[in-house]
Design a protein around this motif. Structure first.
Motif, PDB file in Angstrom:
ATOM      1  N   CYS B 215       0.828  -1.207   0.000  1.00  0.00           N
ATOM      2  CA  CYS B 215       0.000   0.000   0.000  1.00  0.00           C
ATOM      3  C   CYS B 215       0.858   1.251   0.000  1.00  0.00           C
ATOM      4  O   CYS B 215       1.719   1.418   0.863  1.00  0.00           O
ATOM      5  N   LEU B 217       0.062   4.090   0.891  1.00  0.00           N
ATOM      6  CA  LEU B 217      -0.212   4.934   2.058  1.00  0.00           C
ATOM      7  C   LEU B 217       0.653   4.537   3.250  1.00  0.00           C
ATOM      8  O   LEU B 217       0.931   5.346   4.129  1.00  0.00           O
ATOM      9  N   ARG B 249      -4.600  -0.251  11.040  1.00  0.00           N
ATOM     10  CA  ARG B 249      -4.077   0.100   9.723  1.00  0.00           C
ATOM     11  C   ARG B 249      -5.169   0.732   8.865  1.00  0.00           C
ATOM     12  O   ARG B 249      -4.972   1.733   8.208  1.00  0.00           O
ATOM     13  N   CYS B 257      -7.336   6.223   1.364  1.00  0.00           N
ATOM     14  CA  CYS B 257      -7.392   5.018   0.535  1.00  0.00           C
ATOM     15  C   CYS B 257      -8.121   5.308  -0.768  1.00  0.00           C
ATOM     16  O   CYS B 257      -9.166   5.947  -0.784  1.00  0.00           O
ATOM     17  N   THR B 258      -7.561   4.802  -1.871  1.00  0.00           N
ATOM     18  CA  THR B 258      -8.165   5.009  -3.185  1.00  0.00           C
ATOM     19  C   THR B 258      -8.827   3.732  -3.699  1.00  0.00           C
ATOM     20  O   THR B 258      -9.234   3.662  -4.837  1.00  0.00           O
ATOM     21  N   ASP B 259      -8.870   2.712  -2.855  1.00  0.00           N
ATOM     22  CA  ASP B 259      -9.411   1.408  -3.239  1.00  0.00           C
ATOM     23  C   ASP B 259      -8.705   0.851  -4.481  1.00  0.00           C
ATOM     24  O   ASP B 259      -9.347   0.305  -5.381  1.00  0.00           O
ATOM     25  N   CYS B 260      -7.393   0.984  -4.488  1.00  0.00           N
ATOM     26  CA  CYS B 260      -6.615   0.482  -5.631  1.00  0.00           C
ATOM     27  C   CYS B 260      -6.551  -1.035  -5.647  1.00  0.00           C
ATOM     28  O   CYS B 260      -6.235  -1.640  -6.668  1.00  0.00           O
ATOM     29  N   GLY B 261      -6.795  -1.662  -4.493  1.00  0.00           N
ATOM     30  CA  GLY B 261      -6.833  -3.123  -4.448  1.00  0.00           C
ATOM     31  C   GLY B 261      -5.481  -3.804  -4.332  1.00  0.00           C
ATOM     32  O   GLY B 261      -5.411  -5.031  -4.305  1.00  0.00           O
ATOM     33  N   CYS B 263      -3.579  -4.069  -1.818  1.00  0.00           N
ATOM     34  CA  CYS B 263      -3.491  -4.828  -0.565  1.00  0.00           C
ATOM     35  C   CYS B 263      -4.116  -6.206  -0.736  1.00  0.00           C
ATOM     36  O   CYS B 263      -3.496  -7.226  -0.444  1.00  0.00           O
TER      37      CYS B 263
END
Ligand code: SF4
Ligand code: SF4
Ligand code: SF4
Ligand code: SF4
Lengths: 355, 315
Positions: B215, B217, B249, B257-261, B263
């Motif tokens: 991530c 972030l 976390r 969070c951009t929900d990029c996936g 993770c």
């Protein structure tokens, strides 16, 4: 050593007999994949599994293991004294373990059972364990066991090797522990040995021929350690790594741990947890200095340990059995086969000239 | 999306040749099907190794953190939003990077793909809409739409929100998407049911931290999970410690969070820990009308105070 045959129709009933004598472990499918779990009475190991997501190392070497208990309560007589905790070291058997994962215990043993140090937790659990392997008929594309010191029918670390034989299993007994296991299961129907051995040889050859991935390790001992350490390819190799613990935690041959004290109120325990050379914390000194301060250091350490230091120290091959888990599960596709190629093929002088 | 690669190579090459950047960050072909590896080029010749297809799901913004070079970086919609977040949080200066925008049509969910077939997948060949999957004893054509990562299926920012170069025309954004059906289902559970749900969700976690480390972030020099003085969380497999790691976390990613996936994609045991970050994303949207990483000039709600900020959750 004897080879016995078990009709598959009698399989379930014979496994049932084993529960009295052993704590049984085997592959169990949960959600999308298999892992080794302790089987509940009557539960069968799922031998259809290609291989488990995680290695079976945690059966002998749990991710979190309590070593001692203590009390901080000064009213108690034995306060601040570490006390052993009771453990169950009664016989256990791992059914359906792959030959590579079994061999991994032999590698790890060099560390936990050395002339200088004996790790009681690992050794006691290992001694209590019978490894009942299952020969691989259909290896994964990422398996490279045959060039990593074992193979789909490798017997070295097993007590029993099971071979799928149509509507039967054949069980090849490989040790006294194996003999006891086969007896407990009531598998007594020996096959005619010579033809069976021949047939197993053929099946073994067929399975080995299906392996499609290889590593070359012949030059690793010769390459100069410092030159390898300073090789240029580490930047390229380590760039994508995110320094997670995946590769080391899924690896059957990674053995590092960390020790922690955990208290609740005045009661506490000393535990050990798996640790990973990929974590910055792994080598962080109390002073704040970190000798492996960058990810390049850490990635290099993992591969140097497995493919150079271990090779030099023990002269027992590489510290990898080719199970392919780290290859399959690394989130960014760092591939030990590629890195091993770089290391084994490293020509130091070529780089030296460029400077 | 398959046609992008020529343009990607052309732009990357030009940026390196002109000395606008010292390195370009992209992907090279992986050694497994459905896997590409984040990779860099420092010379125009090295650009040849770059690839682009629906297996570029790792968030490249993660590779910007703490680098000092002048960098060209390929950015899908989500990557670009994490770059914006990096800029807002002073993790990188806008002028240190040349953003090569890549309009995205979604990434393949390799776990879902593998779970669809009994045997191993040998090869995956994609065209614009379909993917052909080949393995031992099977060959099947799937509609790409049906095997997208879940975050991609509900993505409404496929186009990069910020870029200096762009490798293709913008794609149509998905509309009429219900982004939060999964979150609502969990919201509807009682406290006990939620606890049980989370415990089951996290049960397979091996604390490898791939989710955290993938991530962009999660760049803290020392993560709270790694702190030892004071030690906030135990390091073992105790369920309380494991869930504390995940809950905290997620909160650290609120409004970011951009929900990029990345993770979820990285997890070796297939845990969808995105349910936590998505809940917080939904809250940020409902409470503050906020979506992360859309504009480098707007401060996020969690580091600003406005008199009208909702406060009825304070009891
Ligand atoms: S090599 Fe892969 S699995 Fe290992 S630490 Fe790096 S990113 Fe994680
Ligand atoms: S290094 Fe990788 S392939 Fe080798 S034993 Fe460990 S997990 Fe398996
Ligand atoms: S928490 Fe997950 S989805 Fe959100 S930005 Fe980080 S990696 Fe992407
Ligand atoms: S990636 Fe998966 S297994 Fe690893 S810490 Fe995150 S949730 Fe746990």
């Amino acid at each position: 050593m004897t080879i016995v045959q078990i009709d598959k129709e009698n399989w379930e009933s014979s496994i049932k007999k084993l529960f009295g004598a052993y704590r049984l472990f085997g592959p169990v499918k949960e959600a999308d994949f298999h892992n080794f779990k302790q089987l509940e009475a009557g539960q069968l190991p799922d031998l259809s599994c290609l291989n488990t997501r995680l290695s079976p190392k945690s059966i002998i070497y749990p991710q979190t293991e309590v070593m001692f208990k203590y009390t901080l309560d000064e009213n108690e007589e034995d306060h601040h004294i570490l006390k052993e905790v009771d453990k169950d070291y009664s016989p256990q058997a791992v059914m359906g373990i792959r030959p590579c994962d079994a061999k991994a215990f032999e590698l790890v043993r060099l560390n936990f059972d050395s002339p200088d140090y004996k790790d009681p937790y690992w050794l006691n659990a290992y001694t209590a364990t019978t490894l009942v392997g299952l020969a691989c008929e259909s290896p994964c594309k990422t398996c490279f066991c045959t060039t990593a010191g074992c193979g789909p029918y490798h017997e070295e670390a097993l007590d029993v090797l099971l071979i799928d034989h149509g509507d039967q299993y054949w069980a090849k007994v490989l040790s006294d522990k194996g003999d006891a296991f086969v007896t407990a299961a009531g598998w007594t129907d020996a096959v005619d040995e010579q033809p069976a051995i021949k047939e197993i040889e053929t099946k073994k050859k067929t399975a080995e021929d299906k392996i499609s991935a290889f590593v070359k390790t012949d030059n690793l001992r010769q390459v100069d350690t410092n030159e390898l350490y300073n090789a240029k390819f580490w930047e390229e190799v380590s760039f994508s790594c995110i320094n997670c613990g995946t590769c080391t935690y899924v690896c059957p041959t990674c053995w590092c741990f960390d020790i922690q004290d955990e208290n609740r109120g005045s009661q506490g325990c000393r535990i050990r947890n798996w640790d990973s050379c990929m974590y910055p914390l792994f080598t962080l000194h109390g002073s704040g200095h970190n000798p492996r301060g960058t990810k390049l250091h850490r990635v290099r350490q993992r591969f140097m340990h497995k493919l150079k230091y271990y090779v030099d120290k023990y002269d027992a091959g590489i510290q990898c059995v080719g199970c392919g888990r780290c290859v399959r599960l690394c989130p960014v596709n760092i591939d030990i086969r590629r890195v091993c190629g770089y290391m084994n093929g490293h020509v130091a002088s070529a780089e030296a000239c460029e400077v | 999306m398959l046609g992008y690669i020529d343009k990607i190579k052309e732009v990357s090459k030009r940026l390196l040749e002109e000395g606008q950047v010292e390195m370009v960050i992209g992907f090279r072909k992986g050694t497994l099907s459905m896997m590409n590896e984040p990779h860099f080029a420092r010379t125009p010749a090295e650009v040849q190794n770059f690839v682009w297809d629906s297996n570029c799901g790792i968030n490249l913004c993660n590779y910007l953190t703490n680098r000092t070079e002048k960098i060209g970086i390929l950015a899908k919609g989500c990557d670009s939003r994490n770059i914006v977040t990096h800029i807002i949080e002073n993790k990188i200066k806008r002028d240190q990077i040349v953003i090569i925008g890549v309009p995205c049509k979604g990434m393949i969910d390799r776990r879902k793909m593998s779970s669809l077939f009994e045997g191993e997948i040998d090869d995956v060949i994609e065209d614009e809409h379909n993917i052909t999957v080949k393995g031992a004893g099977f060959e099947k054509i799937l509609n790409k739409k049906d095997v997208l990562q879940q975050n991609c299926a509900v993505c409404i920012h496929r186009n990069p929100v910020i870029y200096d170069e762009r490798v293709a025309d913008l794609v149509d954004e998905q509309t009429d998407i219900d982004r939060y059906a999964d979150v609502r289902e969990i919201e509807a559970l009682s406290a006990q049911e939620k606890a049980a749900y989370f415990e089951k969700l996290l049960e397979p976690c091996i604390r490898c931290y791939a989710c955290r480390n993938a991530c962009p972030l999660c760049y803290c020099p020392t993560c709270f999970t790694d702190e030892s003085r004071p030690q906030w969380v135990g390091k073992g497999q105790d369920t309380t410690d494991v869930s504390t790691f995940h809950f905290l976390r997620a909160y650290h990613c609120a409004g970011r969070c951009t929900d990029c996936g990345a993770c979820e994609r990285s997890c070796p045991v297939g845990i969808n820990m995105r349910v936590f970050t998505k809940k917080l994303e939904k809250d940020c949207l409902e409470l503050f009308g906020w979506e992360a990483g859309l504009d480098p000039d707007v401060r996020p709600p969690l580091d600003t105070y406005k008199p009208g900020d909702p406060d009825d959750f304070i009891k």
